[in-house]
Design an enzyme around this catalytic site. Structure first.
Site, PDB file in Angstrom:
ATOM      1  N   HIS A 179       0.855  -1.192   0.000  1.00  0.00           N
ATOM      2  CA  HIS A 179       0.000   0.000   0.000  1.00  0.00           C
ATOM      3  C   HIS A 179       0.893   1.244   0.000  1.00  0.00           C
ATOM      4  O   HIS A 179       1.779   1.374   0.833  1.00  0.00           O
ATOM      5  CB  HIS A 179      -0.907  -0.021   1.235  1.00  0.00           C
ATOM      6  CG  HIS A 179      -2.067   0.923   1.167  1.00  0.00           C
ATOM      7  ND1 HIS A 179      -1.921   2.266   0.926  1.00  0.00           N
ATOM      8  CD2 HIS A 179      -3.403   0.709   1.308  1.00  0.00           C
ATOM      9  CE1 HIS A 179      -3.115   2.842   0.924  1.00  0.00           C
ATOM     10  NE2 HIS A 179      -4.046   1.930   1.145  1.00  0.00           N
ATOM     11  N   HIS A 222     -10.569  -5.029  -0.032  1.00  0.00           N
ATOM     12  CA  HIS A 222     -10.299  -4.619   1.344  1.00  0.00           C
ATOM     13  C   HIS A 222     -11.572  -4.862   2.140  1.00  0.00           C
ATOM     14  O   HIS A 222     -12.614  -4.283   1.833  1.00  0.00           O
ATOM     15  CB  HIS A 222      -9.944  -3.133   1.413  1.00  0.00           C
ATOM     16  CG  HIS A 222      -8.526  -2.831   1.046  1.00  0.00           C
ATOM     17  ND1 HIS A 222      -8.086  -1.562   0.750  1.00  0.00           N
ATOM     18  CD2 HIS A 222      -7.435  -3.639   0.962  1.00  0.00           C
ATOM     19  CE1 HIS A 222      -6.777  -1.605   0.482  1.00  0.00           C
ATOM     20  NE2 HIS A 222      -6.368  -2.852   0.599  1.00  0.00           N
TER      21      HIS A 222
HETATM   22 FE    FE Z   1      -8.646   0.217   1.957  1.00  0.00          FE
HETATM   23 FE    FE Z   2      -6.241   2.334   1.341  1.00  0.00          FE
END
Ligand code: FE
Ligand code: FE
Ligand code: ZN
Length: 279
Positions: free
Chosen positions: A67, A211
């Site tokens: 990320h 996610h």
């Molecule tokens: Fe996320």
């Molecule tokens: Fe994120």
């Protein structure tokens, strides 16, 4: 098999993350490439990366998701901030080749008053500058909650970025359940409809990661505050439908709930217990 994992601290290197993942039964994991608020990245230890690749193969861990820092704004108006975003992404992508075939996720950006159209153009320009034909990493645009001047709160905006990218075979999308629910996509009452819309606008073949987060805020709030699975406005039944949805079969799922390692282990076990498919 349900491929599920969580966000882990990268401070101990790849092997430490691999061991942490294995210890809680995770089959994948996410980490920050550097301090989430930006700054210099620690150098990759090639031996650590090599040890990890062997460990991951033995323990059925795959689909690393790196990320990018939150401060990275690929459509910043300030040239210094824009340049930081581009340098950081290019550097991160180079480092990711130590763990080939991984995913790299970033928040598309905030247009900070320039307008969505200008934001989309700048994000695409950023991708055209940093993507390389030979890279093995797939770069993912994350679906956003649409707070402030965020780009990526609508599927159409993600599609518009992808349409402008030359090396688009290296680009996909990561769908964040908290963000899309806060953004006004009703995954609780109409998951089929949301996924059909995603398919029509972006194409399900672009969807590479999920996610998994509950939300502290109500549907359509445009807020983005993650909650523990089953304790927010999305609720456990919606997550059961999500992980079992045929269109999402085989995708990696990553928890980003406000949790510690043991808590993530419990959430992974909980979601595994709700998984029906015998594949
Ligand atoms: Fe996320
Ligand atoms: Fe994120
Ligand atoms: Zn979020």
């Amino acid at each position: 098999m349900l491929r599920i994992g969580c966000h882990l601290s990268a401070s101990g290197g790849f092997m430490a993350m691999g061991r942490a993942a294995a210890s809680i039964g995770a089959g994948c994991f996410q980490f920050f490439t550097r301090n989430p608020r930006g700054g210099a990245a620690k150098a990759v230890d090639p031996q650590d990366a090599a040890d990890f690749r062997a460990f991951a193969a033995q323990n059925d861990i795959c689909c690393l998701l790196a990320h990018a820092p939150y401060t990275l704004n690929a459509c910043a108006a300030d040239p210094k901030i824009l340049n930081f975003a581009r340098t950081t992404m290019a550097d991160d992508l180079q480092r990711m080749e130590y763990v080939p075939g991984s995913l790299y996720n970033f928040h598309p950006g905030s247009h900070v008053g320039q307008g969505t159209e200008a934001g989309i153009e700048l994000i695409a320009e950023t991708l055209n500058l940093v993507l390389r034909p030979e890279q093995s990493t797939t770069v993912l645009l994350e679906t956003m909650a649409g707070k402030g001047s965020e780009v990526g709160g609508r599927f159409e905006e993600l599609r518009a970025v992808i349409d402008r990218v030359e090396l688009d075979s290296h680009v996909g999308v990561c769908l964040d359940t908290c963000h899309v629910s806060d953004g006004g996509y009703d995954i609780v009452h109409d998951l089929d409809g949301v996924l059909e819309e995603f398919d029509r606008v972006v194409g399900l073949e672009r969807l590479r990661a999920i996610h998994v987060n509950d939300s502290k805020n109500p549907f359509g709030s445009h807020k983005d505050r993650h909650e523990l699975i089953g304790q927010g406005s999305i609720g456990l039944e919606a997550f059961e439908r999500l992980i079992n949805h045929p269109a999402l079969r085989g995708l990696p799922f990553y928890l980003e709930t406000p949790n510690d390692l043991a808590g993530y282990g419990q959430e992974i076990a909980l979601l595994r217990s709700l998984y029906h498919q015998a594949d």
